[in-house]
Design a protein around this motif. Sequence first.
Motif, PDB file in Angstrom:
ATOM      1  N   SER A   1      -0.887   9.880 -45.028  1.00 17.78           N
ATOM      2  CA  SER A   1      -0.168   9.003 -46.234  1.00 17.78           C
ATOM      3  C   SER A   1      -1.131   8.650 -47.350  1.00 17.78           C
ATOM      4  N   THR A   2      -2.424   8.469 -47.093  1.00 20.62           N
ATOM      5  CA  THR A   2      -3.471   8.296 -47.887  1.00 20.62           C
ATOM      6  C   THR A   2      -3.861   9.244 -48.828  1.00 20.62           C
ATOM      7  N   SER A   3      -3.475  10.638 -48.604  1.00 17.41           N
ATOM      8  CA  SER A   3      -3.534  11.626 -49.533  1.00 17.41           C
ATOM      9  C   SER A   3      -2.787  11.673 -50.666  1.00 17.41           C
ATOM     10  N   VAL A   4      -1.421  11.063 -50.478  1.00 19.46           N
ATOM     11  CA  VAL A   4      -0.640  11.003 -51.547  1.00 19.46           C
ATOM     12  C   VAL A   4      -0.868  10.359 -52.974  1.00 19.46           C
ATOM     13  N   ILE A   5      -0.827  11.008 -53.992  1.00 19.91           N
ATOM     14  CA  ILE A   5      -1.090  10.217 -55.526  1.00 19.91           C
ATOM     15  C   ILE A   5       0.266  10.744 -56.400  1.00 19.91           C
ATOM     16  N   GLY A   6       0.326  10.210 -57.318  1.00 19.88           N
ATOM     17  CA  GLY A   6       1.419  10.323 -58.441  1.00 19.88           C
ATOM     18  C   GLY A   6       1.041  11.384 -59.459  1.00 19.88           C
TER      19      GLY A   6
ATOM     20  N   PRO B   1      -0.865  15.389 -54.439  1.00 25.79           N
ATOM     21  CA  PRO B   1      -0.103  14.829 -55.388  1.00 25.79           C
ATOM     22  C   PRO B   1       1.254  15.225 -55.093  1.00 25.79           C
ATOM     23  N   LEU B   2       2.210  13.964 -55.555  1.00 24.98           N
ATOM     24  CA  LEU B   2       3.738  14.415 -55.595  1.00 24.98           C
ATOM     25  C   LEU B   2       4.251  13.967 -56.545  1.00 24.98           C
ATOM     26  N   GLY B   3       5.326  14.494 -57.317  1.00 24.95           N
ATOM     27  CA  GLY B   3       6.195  14.017 -58.335  1.00 24.95           C
ATOM     28  C   GLY B   3       6.642  15.256 -59.011  1.00 24.95           C
TER      29      GLY B   3
END
Length: 256
Positions: A89-94, A166-168
């Motif tokens: 989960s710590t790999s997630v950025i926006g 990255p997600l978004g």
Amino acid sequence: MRLARIAHPDGVAFVSIDGDGDDAQVLEIADHPFGQPTYTGRRWPLADVRLLAPILPSKVIAVGRNYAAHAQEFGNEVPGEPMIFLKPSTSVIGPNAAIKLPPASARVDFEGELAVVIGQPVKNVPAARAGQAILGYTVANDVSARDLQKSDGQWGRAKGFDTFCPLGPWIETALDPSDLAIRSEVDGEVRQDARTSALVHKVPALVEFVSAVMTLLPGDVILTGTPEGVGPITEGQQVSITVEGIGTLTNPVQSA
């Protein structure tokens, strides 16, 4: 419905997005985006808030070699069953947050993907009912330290660095994922151009397969695989991934 997570003048909130372009507004959701949302009545122009990763998953389950042409470009066979691995989960950025290149790797690649966002707790859900478990879809970049992936033999380190997911820019809840255009650009140059109809294991089958292994929780994300054309990114570049019907996810690249 487009669901997003934003930073606004008073904090952080889930929102739905109303309208397009310069007229777009974000409507604050009282609690979470699952089920029928309850609104607080507060709203802001989309231009006045900052988009964050649209969801903070308890886990990200990624699927490897799920486009035949991508498997072939690295000399690999397509697996008979989905090849899954986890990203923390710590790999997630926006959107617009920087992908940080770790000193441990000499080659970091982008990988544009369609991502599935789970909307309710599920275990052993059959493919025929997979749609009931899905909140919606977003855009993902399965950033990968390619040299470490090769040297380690397993992918935990290569796929798990901070900022490597990255997600978004938001979650689209009304979307048929079966045949969507997916395109990746680096500094405006098209590097990947494919359609999700080329997925070897389709979205319903992936939800069935993964949920037979582990319980999926609301907000968990399944990355469906990347098409051919992946390649290295370097400091100062910008990666933009567009999925038809959702939008574009853009992230700059920096050294850690």
